[in-house]
Structures are given as structure tokens and as C-alpha cells.
Write a protein that holds these residues in place. Structure first.
Motif, PDB file in Angstrom:
ATOM      1  N   ALA A  87       0.843  -1.213   0.000  1.00  0.00           N
ATOM      2  CA  ALA A  87       0.000   0.000   0.000  1.00  0.00           C
ATOM      3  C   ALA A  87       0.869   1.251   0.000  1.00  0.00           C
ATOM      4  N   CYS A  88       1.932   1.228   0.802  1.00  0.00           N
ATOM      5  CA  CYS A  88       2.793   2.409   0.894  1.00  0.00           C
ATOM      6  C   CYS A  88       3.507   2.648  -0.422  1.00  0.00           C
ATOM      7  N   ASN A  91       1.321   4.132  -3.100  1.00  0.00           N
ATOM      8  CA  ASN A  91       0.865   5.507  -2.895  1.00  0.00           C
ATOM      9  C   ASN A  91       1.979   6.538  -2.794  1.00  0.00           C
ATOM     10  N   THR A 117       2.544  10.402   3.390  1.00  0.00           N
ATOM     11  CA  THR A 117       1.489   9.584   2.767  1.00  0.00           C
ATOM     12  C   THR A 117       1.567   8.124   3.227  1.00  0.00           C
ATOM     13  N   CYS A 118       2.791   7.589   3.309  1.00  0.00           N
ATOM     14  CA  CYS A 118       2.952   6.175   3.657  1.00  0.00           C
ATOM     15  C   CYS A 118       2.379   5.854   5.039  1.00  0.00           C
ATOM     16  N   GLU A 120      -0.055   7.388   6.516  1.00  0.00           N
ATOM     17  CA  GLU A 120      -1.521   7.381   6.408  1.00  0.00           C
ATOM     18  C   GLU A 120      -2.034   6.068   5.825  1.00  0.00           C
ATOM     19  N   LYS A 121      -1.301   5.536   4.820  1.00  0.00           N
ATOM     20  CA  LYS A 121      -1.797   4.364   4.098  1.00  0.00           C
ATOM     21  C   LYS A 121      -1.507   3.046   4.835  1.00  0.00           C
TER      22      LYS A 121
END
Lengths: 130, 593
Positions: A87-88, A91, A117-118, A120-121
Motif C-alpha cells: 500500500a505504501c 501511494n 502519505t505512507c 496514512e496508508k
């Protein structure tokens, strides 16, 4: 003052810079023409008085204890918590994260722009700021 | 007067109410450093923005430091001018200023006379922790008279005070904030497109090298070396009472003879005197005055009175820009510099048998507007200017120094003939009131055909901004007005416009004090005693002259007989008179001007 503070937040400050910053703040308070100028160094002066050890940490350990100075932050993935869900990596806006599926991933610090961002994801709380 | 007692550096001092800490300290010999502060006492010039913060002092009970130049004394004040807190603040302020100032002192026009440099020396600045950060960056602008290098500006705003308050020209003003903050013209116009009068008073007061004059000395040295060219130099009256200062002499020393020797040693082929053409100016302007007066007395309603003098090029620029509707009032006579140039390149060139292109005509002036004046198109014949280069007193001093000449020890010599003979009337052109006094001396004798009972017109002399006097010319009451400093000129012009004054003749000089305080003179650094000494010297020089009335100058009489005919005659009009233009600056919104 801005230039000195900027230097310190980037981890390039020296102890001399801290002395200079303190002196400059006092002189501006003493000599500025208008009330705005005279009060402008107050935030710096009061943080120097109350959070001196944080200034020293920026200079000596190149660390930001509050995790606010971008240049001094590092995002790291804990290999034990990472499940390799990708996921990271999917994104990350700059493609700084590499790794194969179901294997722990890794962040390339030179590419990372510290956007967060990472974190958060990530669903497994595997990423932290040091 | 209310007196106030206070303590400065543990010493008691008593000064009148309203005195600043700076002045109170000076009375007991404490010299607080200053930078932006500038005052010319007695001439109404005072720049006190209190913005440079170099003069800060510690006042007991006050939270921050106080700027000494604008803080008035209070009863029982306890002031410290040299505590560590004060010295540290001054040093830091200076270091910050130097961090945004170019380091090219060695090539700076103000090298050795720069007030910022003097402060750096006084505070022993060896290294500067603030160097290396952001700096302001501006283009250098060159006009015919003035070079503006705003990278060197320290925002003391003395130039603004001179331009707006003293001269009311309004060309310069501070714009922008932070690093882009700068003193500039409206819309960053070039000085030539702005209402600038090129009086140069901004240059005269600039503490650093931000505003300097255009240097013509290398071109002149080249012209002297050129064997095909004949060089002719003229020297303005105010130069001779100020040049000595550049060589360590007392202000007010008259160095006419030594200066002539120095100019000859420099290699000029002919050393002449602007005083000669000042006498010529009086003949032309005086005749014009008498002509207009006679018409007026004969009942001509349309006659243009008062007649205004036109010797001062900055003043000419000023009315062309600000009062173009009154451009018929000033005398059409050219200024002495241009009259000299016109005669040198016609009459004198013919006499020595060379063409005007082979003659290089140089003027030494106390003035920067003269540089602009000699570049004006109406003073050129086929593109060849009547005066090729105009240099300031400072530039002449620099040329003399470069040639290893020690002015102080030189013998004296006389100006060359024929354009070198002059009278006392011409010498006093160098100060406010002088031109009109010279004109009155001649007009009186021409009108009454009697000899003057007393040559000195004390009522026309002085240093007040606006003066007036009524001279009795054999029953005819001649009302004379005098203004110096363009602020005062503006006041007089507004009065004329409103029909409030009944002057017949008015003399106007752009610089405070007249040419003696011109922008090309040795820098006075705010010491008005120097200007007063030059002023006295001018009148002393007048007294020492054997002939003191322009119309009695034998060489002037000769040129009328030989070449020009009569004053204001056909030939004179061709060579010695000019016309003025409407140059009001109108800036259209949206134009790229």
C-alpha cells in the motif's frame, strides 16, 4: 534570523549560530524602530529560554525532538510489523519505497520527500518517524 | 528658556528643553556615532528618520534602547552611551548593514569619504557573521550627471529629504519592503524621464557610494594628451573658494592663483575663467532686465515681469518640469558655462584658427546639473557640444592629486587672456544673491548713467531662504527677490502665480546657499560652518578685485566692439540666448515608461 533558524532546522546549525541567534534577537528587541519589530523576536527568545535543549538537539544530535523539522525527520518501516501489502509503495508520490509483495519494504531516504502519505496508508502501524 | 538637567555617562549636563540626547552629549564632548542623521544648521536641512539605529543609547527605566538623534532630553534622565549593551547593539546593527552592502570599497567613488566605512573602522569590524545571506540586487543606473547604485544604499533617506523637503522636486522616494526596499523614482523611471532637476543635492548628502557623479576625468586626460586637440578650460567662481579643502586647507581659503597654475601644469592649453562669461551674462541679462523694465514703465501690460535669472541649470530643469506655464519669465540668457562654451567655440576658435571640432572645451563646476546642461541638444552645433565635459570641484581635485601636484605649495598665476579677465561682480555669482547684486551694480549705472555711491549691496546678502529688498535706482524703486533651495523657489513662483508679489527681478539658485554648496563641491558632511566660510570667502574675493562691475570689464567691452555688437543684439541672440521647453512629466497609466 530567518536564515539562522532555517539553517538550524536543516541540521546545519552550529553552537555559534545559536549564540548569534540569541544576540540578534536581543538586539532587534532593543533597537527596532516599530513595535512590531520590537516584539518580532519574542517567539525565538522565549523558545530559547524554555526549550534550549531542543535547540541543542538540532545542532548536536541533528534531531528534532518534536518531529516538526522536515529535514531532520526520517520515515522508517519496521520490518517486523511490515506485511508487504505494498500500500505504501503504491501511494508514494515519488516512488521512494521498494520491496516485493509479502516481504518487508524499505524507504530510500534520499528520494523520500517526507510527505507522510505512507504513514496514512499503512494499516499495520509499521511506519514511524525518527 | 527652560533648562533640563540630566546625566550622560555619569556626568551632569544642562541643556535647553527640546535638545536631543545626541546634541546634549556633544556639549560635553561625547561624540555618539550616527549614520542616517543629517543636519545643515541655518539652511533648514534636517534629516532625522531615526532609522539606522547606530546612535542608540541606554536610558535608565526605558525598556529598549533609544535613538539619541531623535530622543529629546527629559528631566533627570540617566543616559549611558557606552555600556556593553549599547556597544553590542551598535556593532550588530552595523554588521547587519554591512552584510547587505557590496565589499568593493577599493573601487568605490566614496572610498575614503564613506560614512559607513568610517563606522566600520571606528567599530573595528574584522569579520562579519551575517555575511553570506540574502542581499538586495539592483541595476546600476547612469544618467548624464548622476550614477545610482542602489546596491550600496543604506536607506538613510537623506536623499529623499533633500529631494522632497529641501528641493520639493519629488523625484526620489522609498518604495517596496524588506530586501527589495529601495529609494527610487516613481515607476522606476530613468532619472532623465523623471522630474529630477539634477541639482545633485542627493549626491552631496549620500553617506555611501549609492549616489555619485559621472566621472569625466579619464576622458579629459585623454583629450589633453591628444596633440591634435586644443583644450580650453573654464573655472566657475565657487570652485576657487572650496578646492583648497580637498588639499587640507582651511574652508574659505581662496586658491584662484594656485588653481590656475595647477590647471596649466595639468596641460590645458588655455586656462580661462567662467567669471568672464559671468560678466557677459550680466551684460545680456541686465540689458534684458532694463528692456523689460522700460517697456513696463512705458505702460506695456504684456511685458513679462518679474524677470527670473537663468544661470542655474538645476533651476532651469525645475521650472521646465514643474512650472512650464511660466517658462516665458526667466531671462533667455544662457548660463555662464554655456555662454563661455559658445564664445570659446566660435569667437576664440576663429581667433586661434581651429575648427570647433578640434577644440575640447572643459568646465570645472561646483555643480552636477552642469553635466546635464552641457549635454542638452540645444547647446550643440552639428552634434558638437559647446562644452564637451563638465567636471566637479571634487573631480578636479582628483586630477590634481593624480598628477602629483601639491596645490598648497604652488605659486600663483593669472588666467589666460582674453577670456580670463573678470570682475568682482562675477565672483559673487558663486553664492545666493550674487547674480542679482552683480546685475544691480550694472543696471544702476546703465540706467542712471551715474557712478554707484556704494558697490556693496548688503541688503541682498545673507543665507535666509527667501530674501527681498528694494533698491532705489535714482527714484525708481526696484523690487528684488532672492530664493535659494528649490523649496523656496517654489514658494516664490506660487506667489507670482497668485499675483501676490510685485518683484521686478528674482534670482534663484537651486542649492541651499547657492553654488558654494553645489553638489560638485568637496563634501561638507553636514558642517554648515564650511558653507559659511565659503560664503565669506566669495565676498572677500569680490573685494580684492580691482574692477567690481561687469560692464567695466575691458575684455567684455572689447568683445562687444569686436564681435558681438551690442548686448541683446543679433549676434548675441544667436550665441548667448536660449529657449525653454515644457517638460512636465505625464505618466500614462499602463505605459511602459
Amino acid at each position: 534570523m530567518y536564515e539562522l533558524l532555517d539553517k538550524i532546522t536543516k541540521g546545519q546549525g552550529t553552537m555559534d549560530d545559536l549564540d548569534q541567534l540569541r544576540n540578534l534577537s536581543r538586539v532587534i528587541k532593543d533597537t527596532a524602530l516599530c513595535g512590531l519589530g520590537q516584539t518580532s523576536p519574542n517567539p525565538v527568545l522565549s523558545t530559547i529560554d524554555n526549550f534550549w535543549d531542543e535547540y541543542v538537539a538540532h545542532v548536536k544530535d541533528k534531531k528534532c525532538p518534536a518531529g516538526q523539522c522536515k529535514a531532520l525527520k526520517q520515515y522508517v518501516i519496521d520490518p517486523e510489523k511490515c506485511k508487504g501489502c505494498t500500500a505504501c509503495a503504491r501511494n508514494c508520490p515519488v516512488g521512494a519505497i521498494k520491496g516485493t509483495v509479502k516481504m518487508p519494504h524499505e524507504i530510500n531516504q534520499e528520494i523520500c520527500i517526507k510527505c507522510g502519505t505512507c504513514i496514512e496508508k499503512c494499516k499495520f502501524n509499521a511506519i514511524s518517524i525518527i | 528658556m527652560d533648562m533640563i538637567k540630566l546625566t550622560i555617562d555619569n556626568r551632569e549636563v544642562e541643556v535647553p528643553k527640546g535638545t536631543t540626547i545626541l546634541k546634549a552629549a556633544q556639549t560635553i564632548g561625547i561624540n555618539i556615532p550616527t549614520l542616517c542623521h543629517f543636519e545643515l544648521e541655518g539652511l533648514g536641512v534636517h534629516n532625522k528618520p531615526g532609522s539606522c539605529r547606530i546612535c542608540v543609547v541606554e536610558v535608565a527605566g526605558r525598556r529598549n534602547l533609544a535613538p539619541a538623534c531623535i530622543t529629546e532630553v527629559m528631566p533627570d534622565m540617566v543616559v549611558k552611551t557606552n555600556s556593553m549593551r549599547v556597544i553590542n547593539a551598535r556593532r550588530t546593527v552595523l554588521e547587519l548593514m554591512l552584510s547587505d552592502h557590496p565589499n568593493d570599497c577599493l573601487q568605490c567613488a566614496k572610498n575614503g569619504r564613506c560614512e559607513l566605512q568610517k563606522l566600520a573602522i571606528r567599530f573595528g569590524i574584522r569579520q562579519n557573521p551575517y555575511v553570506g545571506g540574502e542581499q538586495s540586487n539592483y541595476q546600476i543606473e547612469v544618467s548624464p550627471s548622476i550614477i545610482r547604485d542602489m546596491n550600496k544604499c543604506v536607506m538613510c533617506r537623506r536623499c529623499e529629504t533633500m529631494c522632497n523637503e529641501m528641493q520639493t522636486v519629488g523625484a526620489l522616494s522609498a518604495i517596496e519592503r524588506g530586501f527589495p526596499a529601495v529609494v527610487s523614482t516613481a515607476f522606476n523611471q530613468h532619472l532623465e524621464d523623471s522630474p529630477c532637476s539634477f541639482c545633485g543635492q542627493c549626491v552631496a548628502v549620500c553617506p555611501v557610494g549609492a549616489l555619485t557623479e559621472v566621472d569625466h576625468t579619464p576622458k579629459i586626460l585623454r583629450a589633453i594628451m591628444d596633440e591634435k586637440k586644443k583644450t580650453v578650460v573654464q573655472v566657475a567662481p565657487a570652485v576657487r573658494v572650496a578646492l583648497g579643502e580637498e588639499f587640507g586647507m582651511k574652508p574659505g581659503t581662496i586658491v584662484t592663483g594656485k588653481m590656475v597654475t595647477a590647471l596649466k601644469m595639468l596641460g590645458f592649453d588655455y586656462v580661462f575663467d567662467t567669471d568672464w562669461s559671468a560678466d557677459l551674462t550680466i551684460m545680456e541679462e541686465g540689458t534684458e532686465l532694463i528692456g523689460r523694465l522700460t517697456k513696463f514703465l512705458n505702460g506695456d501690460k504684456d511685458v513679462k515681469l518679474p524677470i527670473l535669472t537663468s544661470c542655474c541649470p538645476a533651476w532651469v530643469n525645475f521650472f521646465e518640469h514643474h512650472f512650464p506655464e511660466m517658462k516665458e519669465l526667466p531671462s533667455t540668457a544662457k548660463s555662464p558655462q554655456q555662454m563661455f562654451g559658445a564664445i570659446a567655440k566660435s569667437y576664440f576658435a576663429e581667433k586661434i584658427g581651429i575648427s570647433r571640432e578640434d577644440m575640447i572645451s572643459v568646465s570645472v563646476m561646483p555643480c552636477l546639473a552642469k553635466k546635464y546642461e552641457c549635454s542638452r541638444d540645444e547647446f550643440k552645433v552639428n552634434g558638437n557640444p559647446d562644452v564637451d565635459y563638465s567636471i566637479s570641484t571634487r573631480e578636479l581635485a582628483s586630477m590634481i592629486k593624480q598628477a602629483n601636484i601639491d596645490l598648497a605649495t604652488l605659486p600663483e598665476s593669472e588666467f589666460d587672456s582674453p577670456l580670463g579677465e573678470s570682475t568682482g561682480a562675477a565672483v559673487i555669482f558663486g553664492t545666493t544673491g550674487g547674480v542679482i547684486e552683480a546685475a544691480v551694480r550694472t543696471a544702476y549705472e546703465v540706467i542712471t548713467k551715474k557712478s554707484l555711491p556704494k558697490i556693496d549691496f548688503e541688503e541682498l546678502r545673507g543665507l535666509e531662504g527667501i530674501r527681498s529688498a528694494t533698491i532705489d535706482v535714482d527714484g525708481l524703486k526696484l523690487n528684488i527677490g532672492i530664493a535659494h533651495g528649490l523649496k523656496n523657489a517654489r514658494k516664490l513662483l506660487e506667489d507670482i502665480k497668485a499675483g501676490k508679489c510685485n518683484f521686478h527681478a528674482i534670482e534663484i539658485m537651486a542649492c541651499p546657499g547657492g553654488c558654494i554648496d553645489g553638489a560638485g563641491q568637496p563634501l561638507h558632511h553636514g558642517n554648515s560652518d564650511i558653507i559659511k566660510a565659503r560664503w565669506e570667502a566669495i565676498y572677500r574675493a569680490d573685494k580684492e578685485m580691482p574692477i567690481r562691475k561687469s560692464h567695466e570689464n575691458p575684455s567684455i567691452q572689447a568683445i562687444y566692439k569686436e564681435y558681438l555688437g551690442e548686448p541683446c543684439g543679433h549676434k548675441s541672440h544667436e550665441l548667448l540666448h536660449t529657449h525653454y521647453f515644457d517638460r512636465q512629466t505625464v505618466v500614462e497609466v499602463g505605459s511602459d515608461k
